[in-house]
Design a protein around this motif. Structure first.
Motif, PDB file in Angstrom:
ATOM      1  N   ILE A 145      -0.082  -1.256   6.546  1.00 30.41           N
ATOM      2  CA  ILE A 145      -1.129  -1.159   7.557  1.00 30.41           C
ATOM      3  C   ILE A 145      -1.252  -2.454   8.350  1.00 30.41           C
ATOM      4  N   SER A 146      -1.060  -3.608   7.699  1.00 31.04           N
ATOM      5  CA  SER A 146      -1.161  -4.879   8.421  1.00 31.04           C
ATOM      6  C   SER A 146      -0.016  -5.029   9.414  1.00 31.04           C
ATOM      7  N   GLU A 147       1.206  -4.700   9.005  1.00 29.39           N
ATOM      8  CA  GLU A 147       2.342  -4.808   9.914  1.00 29.39           C
ATOM      9  C   GLU A 147       2.256  -3.766  11.030  1.00 29.39           C
ATOM     10  N   PHE A 148       1.778  -2.560  10.707  1.00 36.23           N
ATOM     11  CA  PHE A 148       1.641  -1.524  11.721  1.00 36.23           C
ATOM     12  C   PHE A 148       0.674  -1.964  12.819  1.00 36.23           C
ATOM     13  N   LEU A 172      -6.369  -8.854  15.165  1.00 33.46           N
ATOM     14  CA  LEU A 172      -6.911  -8.247  13.951  1.00 33.46           C
ATOM     15  C   LEU A 172      -5.792  -7.999  12.941  1.00 33.46           C
ATOM     16  N   GLY A 173      -4.641  -7.548  13.439  1.00 34.86           N
ATOM     17  CA  GLY A 173      -3.486  -7.381  12.559  1.00 34.86           C
ATOM     18  C   GLY A 173      -2.998  -8.691  11.986  1.00 34.86           C
ATOM     19  N   ALA A 174      -3.102  -9.776  12.771  1.00 32.51           N
ATOM     20  CA  ALA A 174      -2.693 -11.091  12.268  1.00 32.51           C
ATOM     21  C   ALA A 174      -3.543 -11.513  11.084  1.00 32.51           C
ATOM     22  N   VAL A 175      -4.856 -11.292  11.180  1.00 27.79           N
ATOM     23  CA  VAL A 175      -5.741 -11.633  10.059  1.00 27.79           C
ATOM     24  C   VAL A 175      -5.418 -10.764   8.852  1.00 27.79           C
ATOM     25  N   MET A 176      -5.193  -9.468   9.084  1.00 26.54           N
ATOM     26  CA  MET A 176      -4.835  -8.584   7.978  1.00 26.54           C
ATOM     27  C   MET A 176      -3.511  -8.990   7.353  1.00 26.54           C
ATOM     28  N   ILE A 205      -1.495  -7.256 -12.209  1.00 23.95           N
ATOM     29  CA  ILE A 205      -2.110  -5.927 -12.134  1.00 23.95           C
ATOM     30  C   ILE A 205      -3.325  -5.958 -11.218  1.00 23.95           C
ATOM     31  N   ILE A 206      -4.132  -7.019 -11.310  1.00 26.53           N
ATOM     32  CA  ILE A 206      -5.299  -7.157 -10.423  1.00 26.53           C
ATOM     33  C   ILE A 206      -4.861  -7.164  -8.963  1.00 26.53           C
ATOM     34  N   LEU A 207      -3.820  -7.935  -8.657  1.00 26.70           N
ATOM     35  CA  LEU A 207      -3.333  -7.995  -7.287  1.00 26.70           C
ATOM     36  C   LEU A 207      -2.740  -6.657  -6.850  1.00 26.70           C
ATOM     37  N   ALA A 208      -2.045  -5.978  -7.776  1.00 26.38           N
ATOM     38  CA  ALA A 208      -1.473  -4.668  -7.444  1.00 26.38           C
ATOM     39  C   ALA A 208      -2.561  -3.660  -7.093  1.00 26.38           C
ATOM     40  N   VAL A 209      -3.653  -3.688  -7.832  1.00 30.64           N
ATOM     41  CA  VAL A 209      -4.777  -2.779  -7.547  1.00 30.64           C
ATOM     42  C   VAL A 209      -5.350  -3.062  -6.157  1.00 30.64           C
ATOM     43  N   LEU A 210      -5.527  -4.332  -5.830  1.00 27.03           N
ATOM     44  CA  LEU A 210      -6.058  -4.693  -4.505  1.00 27.03           C
ATOM     45  C   LEU A 210      -5.099  -4.289  -3.396  1.00 27.03           C
ATOM     46  N   ILE A 211      -3.802  -4.449  -3.630  1.00 28.19           N
ATOM     47  CA  ILE A 211      -2.801  -4.082  -2.631  1.00 28.19           C
ATOM     48  C   ILE A 211      -2.871  -2.590  -2.320  1.00 28.19           C
ATOM     49  N   VAL A 212      -3.053  -1.777  -3.352  1.00 26.70           N
ATOM     50  CA  VAL A 212      -3.138  -0.328  -3.152  1.00 26.70           C
ATOM     51  C   VAL A 212      -4.477   0.051  -2.529  1.00 26.70           C
ATOM     52  N   ILE A 213      -5.574  -0.530  -3.016  1.00 27.59           N
ATOM     53  CA  ILE A 213      -6.904  -0.192  -2.493  1.00 27.59           C
ATOM     54  C   ILE A 213      -6.997  -0.506  -1.004  1.00 27.59           C
ATOM     55  N   PHE A 214      -6.580  -1.713  -0.612  1.00 33.04           N
ATOM     56  CA  PHE A 214      -6.651  -2.087   0.798  1.00 33.04           C
ATOM     57  C   PHE A 214      -5.642  -1.318   1.648  1.00 33.04           C
ATOM     58  N   THR A 246     -10.176  -0.415   6.136  1.00 32.74           N
ATOM     59  CA  THR A 246     -11.423  -0.811   6.797  1.00 32.74           C
ATOM     60  C   THR A 246     -12.221  -1.783   5.944  1.00 32.74           C
ATOM     61  N   TRP A 247     -12.044  -1.745   4.634  1.00 33.61           N
ATOM     62  CA  TRP A 247     -12.733  -2.707   3.776  1.00 33.61           C
ATOM     63  C   TRP A 247     -12.210  -4.117   4.016  1.00 33.61           C
ATOM     64  N   LEU A 248     -10.971  -4.205   4.472  1.00 34.03           N
ATOM     65  CA  LEU A 248     -10.363  -5.514   4.707  1.00 34.03           C
ATOM     66  C   LEU A 248     -10.820  -6.116   6.027  1.00 34.03           C
ATOM     67  N   VAL A 249     -11.122  -5.268   7.003  1.00 30.56           N
ATOM     68  CA  VAL A 249     -11.485  -5.767   8.333  1.00 30.56           C
ATOM     69  C   VAL A 249     -12.982  -5.649   8.600  1.00 30.56           C
ATOM     70  N   TYR A 250     -13.740  -5.328   7.575  1.00 26.66           N
ATOM     71  CA  TYR A 250     -15.172  -5.102   7.745  1.00 26.66           C
ATOM     72  C   TYR A 250     -15.861  -6.306   8.367  1.00 26.66           C
ATOM     73  N   TRP A 251     -15.522  -7.510   7.893  1.00 23.89           N
ATOM     74  CA  TRP A 251     -16.168  -8.724   8.384  1.00 23.89           C
ATOM     75  C   TRP A 251     -15.501  -9.275   9.646  1.00 23.89           C
TER      76      TRP A 251
END
Length: 500
Positions: free
Chosen positions: A392-395, A323-327, A454-463, A468-473
């Motif tokens: 969170i992905s590396e952790f 799961l961390g690999a996908v993240m 800026i769009i990518l920066a917002v996603l980086i902070v949100i995720f 959990t929004w990133l691993v929902y699927w």
């Protein structure tokens, strides 16, 4: 639905390339962006309709194609491929939007980007070994041409090197895929019908070796990495975004889908060596990044190190590590794309990426303060600062891998510290201090230059705040995949030990 995601970019490429009259770059860009945006929206619709509780392939499409070869048109999407489809759709839109409106031969350029997107999408959706290989090879030629025609001064060398390495990768994968089908006695290449557990372990290891080297070139892993820095340095910024953000993920996706999942016994047998290989890639990539003075080459070497974390997680093959690999695939795609975009803006405005030339770009009056601030955020995310998706992905990778490979995990964690070192060097030398005389009177940075980052920066902070929004699927698919893998591998290896 799935075929539409492949056919739409092909239609867009044909429309732009064979437009009956001459069209300028602005119109070509507008048409390409419209098609890319529609594809991205359709992917979002697909994600909304996706049932995350199901671990099986969804929205499956199957049509007979070439019976004599055992080739069928089998498509499907699950929790492993869906996040990568979303990432591909987003970064394709950003790459087209970020392209220079004054570039030469725009019709050909945008047609190639859409063709590249179709190939990547098809590879993530293919549920047939030979069909995957066809899409895997389809993206090779567009990327070669995008580097060879619109690249830098040494674009011919970089593009040819990329072509040779990727061609070798394709040959090894094709040989392994053919061996899996023929030796297992299957009458077609469909993933659902392949059963490799009857093959001797030595045969499986040989087949897995071809897959590991083939996808290891694509990732890339040391020592098959040398094409990547050259390709990044010579490629234009939008192509570097696609290369780092999406195309490298074909390698890690292939390792999970066709290595770990298809040959579980051999994977478990080689897992300690794979974890060691991951450590070598992590530390080597980080060490090379520290030695660079070209900002783009530094980010390129950082990709080699960060992709090594994915191999470590896959080698451990626990539900949490995979799961961390996908993240990590998604987080690296977002972060690396953002960093390459920002380096591209710096090069465009300052005329240099050399850390010995540029300095003080955070100057609020005559520098690039917003770009510098975004760069600081990007390097913090890449270094694994809490609150960012990189942390969170590396952790999760380290937490899931430690129980299986504690030594290799601890050594890989050193790479996180080295990431902070080389990116601190980059930020300190390029953005802090007094503005250097070579980069005074910088052109204005418009909102359109900053918007993609800026769009990518917002996603980086949100995720990073809400992972959990990133691993929902993803989580149910990964849990089912790893459970089957571990059961089969354990039983088979126990049998092998009992015989000896």
């Amino acid at each position: 639905m799935l075929s539409t995601l492949i056919l739409l970019p092909l239609l867009g490429a044909a429309l732009i390339g064979f437009w009956p009259s001459d069209i300028n770059g602005k119109l070509s860009r507008g048409i390409a962006l419209a098609f890319a945006s529609i594809i991205f929206l359709l992917t979002i619709v697909l994600a909304i309709q996706f049932n995350p509780a199901s671990a099986s392939q969804q929205f499956a499409e199957s049509l007979p194609w070439i019976d004599a070869l055992g080739l069928n048109y089998n498509l499907g999407v699950d929790g492993l491929s869906l996040p990568l489809l979303l990432l591909n759709g987003l970064l394709t839109c950003i790459a087209i939007y970020s392209s220079d409106q004054a570039l030469q031969r725009p019709r050909f350029y945008y047609s190639l980007i859409l063709l590249l997107s179709a190939g990547v999408t098809g590879a993530f959706l293919a549920q047939d070994l030979l069909l995957f290989f066809l899409f895997y090879e389809l993206e090779l030629i567009p990327l070669y041409l995008l580097i060879a025609i619109w690249g830098g001064a040494k674009r011919g060398y970089a593009a040819t090197k990329f072509l040779i390495y990727t061609a070798i990768s394709g040959i090894l994968l094709l040989a392994s895929f053919l061996g899996i089908v023929w030796l297992s006695g299957a009458n077609n290449f469909a993933l659902a019908t392949l059963h490799t557990t009857s093959l001797p372990l030595a045969t499986q290891i040989l087949l897995l070796g071809g897959i590991l080297v083939g996808f290891g070139i694509k990732v890339p892993l040391v020592p098959f990495h040398t094409w990547l820095p050259d390709a990044h340095v010579e490629a234009s910024t939008p192509i570097s975004v696609l290369l780092a953000g999406v195309l490298l993920k074909l390698g890690t996706y292939g390792l999970l889908r066709f290595g770990m999942n298809l040959l579980p016994e051999a994977w478990a047998y080689l897992a300690p060596w794979l974890a060691t290989w991951a450590v070598v890639s992590v530390l080597y990539g980080a060490s090379c990044a520290i030695a660079q003075t070209d900002m783009k080459k530094m980010v390129a070497y950082s990709s080699i190190g960060h992709m090594g974390y994915i191999l470590l997680a896959a080698a451990a093959a626990t539900p949490l590590s995979v799961l961390g690999a996908v993240m990590q695939m998604i987080s690296h795609g977002l972060i690396s794309a953002m960093l390459f975009l920002l380096v591209g803006v710096v090069y465009k405005k300052a005329g240099s990426r050399d850390l010995n030339v540029i300095q003080g770009l955070l100057n609020p009056e005559r520098g690039l303060p917003v770009i510098g601030s975004l760069m600081v955020l990007g390097v913090m995310a890449s270094a694994g600062i809490p609150g960012m998706v990189g942390f969170i992905s590396e952790f999760i990778v380290f937490r899931g891998s430690f129980a299986v490979f504690p030594v290799q995990t601890l050594l890989s964690m050193i790479g996180t510290g080295l990431t902070a070192v080389y990116f601190l060097i980059l930020v300190n030398r390029a953005f802090f201090g007094r503005l250097s005389a070579q980069v005074t009177n910088l052109p204005r940075v418009y909102a359109s230059d900053r918007a993609p980052a800026i769009i990518l920066a917002v996603l980086i902070v949100i995720f990073g705040i809400q992972p959990t929004w990133l691993v929902y699927w993803t989580e149910p698919t990964i849990t089912a995949m790893v459970s089957i893998q571990n059961v089969v591998a354990t039983v088979s290896l126990d049998k092998a030990k009992s015989k000896t």
